[in-house]
Design a protein around this motif. Structure first.
Motif, PDB file in Angstrom:
ATOM      1  N   ARG A  10      30.038  17.191 -23.839  1.00 53.91           N
ATOM      2  CA  ARG A  10      30.039  17.282 -22.372  1.00 53.91           C
ATOM      3  C   ARG A  10      30.991  18.371 -21.880  1.00 53.91           C
ATOM      4  O   ARG A  10      30.694  19.075 -20.928  1.00 53.91           O
ATOM      5  CB  ARG A  10      30.440  15.951 -21.750  1.00 53.91           C
ATOM      6  N   ALA A  11      32.115  18.503 -22.508  1.00 53.56           N
ATOM      7  CA  ALA A  11      33.119  19.471 -22.060  1.00 53.56           C
ATOM      8  C   ALA A  11      32.625  20.908 -22.204  1.00 53.56           C
ATOM      9  O   ALA A  11      33.015  21.780 -21.422  1.00 53.56           O
ATOM     10  CB  ALA A  11      34.414  19.272 -22.831  1.00 53.56           C
ATOM     11  N   ILE A  12      31.765  21.172 -23.166  1.00 56.54           N
ATOM     12  CA  ILE A  12      31.294  22.538 -23.399  1.00 56.54           C
ATOM     13  C   ILE A  12      30.110  22.915 -22.495  1.00 56.54           C
ATOM     14  O   ILE A  12      29.787  24.090 -22.354  1.00 56.54           O
ATOM     15  CB  ILE A  12      30.941  22.736 -24.888  1.00 56.54           C
ATOM     16  N   MET A  13      29.473  21.943 -21.870  1.00 57.64           N
ATOM     17  CA  MET A  13      28.288  22.210 -21.044  1.00 57.64           C
ATOM     18  C   MET A  13      28.500  23.273 -19.963  1.00 57.64           C
ATOM     19  O   MET A  13      27.659  24.157 -19.802  1.00 57.64           O
ATOM     20  CB  MET A  13      27.761  20.919 -20.407  1.00 57.64           C
ATOM     21  N   PRO A  14      29.584  23.248 -19.190  1.00 54.86           N
ATOM     22  CA  PRO A  14      29.762  24.304 -18.173  1.00 54.86           C
ATOM     23  C   PRO A  14      29.874  25.700 -18.773  1.00 54.86           C
ATOM     24  O   PRO A  14      29.573  26.681 -18.102  1.00 54.86           O
ATOM     25  CB  PRO A  14      31.059  23.909 -17.471  1.00 54.86           C
ATOM     26  N   LEU A  15      30.286  25.785 -20.020  1.00 52.26           N
ATOM     27  CA  LEU A  15      30.389  27.092 -20.678  1.00 52.26           C
ATOM     28  C   LEU A  15      29.022  27.577 -21.157  1.00 52.26           C
ATOM     29  O   LEU A  15      28.744  28.778 -21.148  1.00 52.26           O
ATOM     30  CB  LEU A  15      31.363  27.021 -21.859  1.00 52.26           C
ATOM     31  N   LEU A  16      28.175  26.647 -21.567  1.00 50.17           N
ATOM     32  CA  LEU A  16      26.843  27.013 -22.051  1.00 50.17           C
ATOM     33  C   LEU A  16      25.882  27.316 -20.901  1.00 50.17           C
ATOM     34  O   LEU A  16      25.048  28.210 -21.003  1.00 50.17           O
ATOM     35  CB  LEU A  16      26.259  25.886 -22.909  1.00 50.17           C
ATOM     36  N   MET A  17      25.982  26.530 -19.842  1.00 46.47           N
ATOM     37  CA  MET A  17      25.087  26.681 -18.690  1.00 46.47           C
ATOM     38  C   MET A  17      25.947  27.022 -17.473  1.00 46.47           C
ATOM     39  O   MET A  17      26.375  26.142 -16.742  1.00 46.47           O
ATOM     40  CB  MET A  17      24.302  25.391 -18.478  1.00 46.47           C
ATOM     41  N   GLN A  18      26.190  28.300 -17.262  1.00 47.30           N
ATOM     42  CA  GLN A  18      27.182  28.714 -16.283  1.00 47.30           C
ATOM     43  C   GLN A  18      26.670  28.756 -14.846  1.00 47.30           C
ATOM     44  O   GLN A  18      27.467  28.725 -13.908  1.00 47.30           O
ATOM     45  CB  GLN A  18      27.756  30.067 -16.682  1.00 47.30           C
TER      46      GLN A  18
END
Length: 102
Positions: A10-18
């Protein structure tokens, strides 16, 4: 409210889908609303002063889903994930005919 304890996925989601368009999810679903339409007819017969439509039932279901699953009611800002403090639903409807002048 900032969500601090997130799984790594979940924490990496904003980095993958900006952007909003990258993170949008579209799907189709067909629902049998036969029983729902019967409920609406019965309700409207019992409450002629306050009739409901299928749209009212749909909006109630969306609100109920957000109350039952609060993690669905999150958003990303500045690469960080926040939890909303309440459930707020709004919509816009066009009452006039469907043309550019309406």
């Amino acid at each position: 409210t900032l969500v601090e304890k997130l799984s790594a996925t979940r924490a990496i989601m904003p980095l993958l889908m900006q952007t909003r368009t990258e993170s949008a999810v579209y799907f189709e679903q067909e629902l049998d609303v036969t029983d729902t339409m019967k409920f609406i007819e019965q309700y409207n017969a019992q409450h002629p002063e306050q009739k409901i439509t299928l749209f009212h039932v749909y909006m109630w279901a969306v609100a109920a889903a957000f109350h039952e699953r609060p993690r669905m009611n999150r958003f990303v800002s500045g690469g960080r994930i926040y939890q909303r403090k309440g459930v707020f639903i709004s919509f816009a409807a066009k009452k006039k005919k469907m043309d550019d002048e309406a």
